[in-house]
Design a protein around this motif. Structure first.
Motif, PDB file in Angstrom:
ATOM      1  N   PRO A   1       5.748   4.374   5.817  1.00  0.00           N
ATOM      2  CA  PRO A   1       6.773   3.391   5.430  1.00  0.00           C
ATOM      3  C   PRO A   1       7.352   2.634   6.623  1.00  0.00           C
ATOM      4  O   PRO A   1       7.666   1.440   6.504  1.00  0.00           O
ATOM      5  N   GLU A   2       7.447   3.267   7.767  1.00  0.00           N
ATOM      6  CA  GLU A   2       7.991   2.592   8.943  1.00  0.00           C
ATOM      7  C   GLU A   2       7.046   1.547   9.522  1.00  0.00           C
ATOM      8  O   GLU A   2       7.421   0.787  10.418  1.00  0.00           O
TER       9      GLU A   2
ATOM     10  N   SER B   1       4.835   1.740   0.783  1.00  0.00           N
ATOM     11  CA  SER B   1       5.784   2.433  -0.075  1.00  0.00           C
ATOM     12  C   SER B   1       5.663   3.943   0.117  1.00  0.00           C
ATOM     13  O   SER B   1       4.587   4.468   0.390  1.00  0.00           O
ATOM     14  N   SER B   2       6.782   4.613  -0.050  1.00  0.00           N
ATOM     15  CA  SER B   2       6.785   6.076   0.143  1.00  0.00           C
ATOM     16  C   SER B   2       6.432   6.804  -1.134  1.00  0.00           C
ATOM     17  O   SER B   2       6.348   6.222  -2.200  1.00  0.00           O
TER      18      SER B   2
ATOM     19  N   VAL C   1       0.847  -1.182   0.000  1.00  0.00           N
ATOM     20  CA  VAL C   1       0.000   0.000   0.000  1.00  0.00           C
ATOM     21  C   VAL C   1       0.886   1.237   0.000  1.00  0.00           C
ATOM     22  O   VAL C   1       2.014   1.201   0.498  1.00  0.00           O
ATOM     23  N   GLN C   2       0.400   2.309  -0.561  1.00  0.00           N
ATOM     24  CA  GLN C   2       1.162   3.547  -0.575  1.00  0.00           C
ATOM     25  C   GLN C   2       1.053   4.266   0.763  1.00  0.00           C
ATOM     26  O   GLN C   2       0.081   4.077   1.512  1.00  0.00           O
ATOM     27  N   SER C   3       2.024   5.078   1.036  1.00  0.00           N
ATOM     28  CA  SER C   3       2.007   5.877   2.262  1.00  0.00           C
ATOM     29  C   SER C   3       0.711   6.685   2.334  1.00  0.00           C
ATOM     30  O   SER C   3       0.274   7.275   1.346  1.00  0.00           O
TER      31      SER C   3
END
Length: 126
Positions: A88-89, A125-126, A12-14
């Motif tokens: 992302p973390e 993902s960032s 998934v995106q940030s």
């Protein structure tokens, strides 16, 4: 045989959201405290959300507070972890766990749990 099975992980995106589920077989969640943990490569398993048998106020680790919601569905015999505003973390393998406990007791360390799922990967993902 007691088994837990997580699902719902993925990429998934940030800023995105995911809903993880943990289905139980061989026992009912009614008599177990529930926890969600994450584990990054090379690191120890870290507890992030906990709920007691009585479903008293859940406990969330500070780093996820306000972004995660843990819940239990006793009819479907499943527990969920709703995750929003992912970062992302947050990338990690996520595990659910169940442990025998009484009343409002929350179990907050891995050693207090004796039933674990296989884990589901969440990648942000960032």
């Amino acid at each position: 045989q007691v088994q837990l099975a997580e699902s719902g992980g993925g990429l998934v995106q940030s800023g995105g959201s995911l809903r993880l589920a943990c289905d139980a077989s061989g026992f009912t969640y009614n008599y177990y405290a529930i926890g969600w943990f994450l584990q990054r490569p090379g690191e120890e398993r870290e507890g992030i959300a906990f709920i007691s048998i009585s479903d008293s106020v859940p406990y969330y680790r500070e780093s996820v507070k306000g972004r995660l919601t843990i819940s239990r569905d006793t009819v479907k015999n499943t527990v969920s972890l709703e995750m929003t505003n992912l970062k992302p973390e947050d990338t990690s393998v996520y595990y659910c766990a169940a442990g025998r406990a009484l009343g409002g007791l929350q179990l907050r360390t891995p050693t207090e749990y004796d039933n674990w799922g296989q884990g589901t990967q969440v990648t942000v993902s960032s």
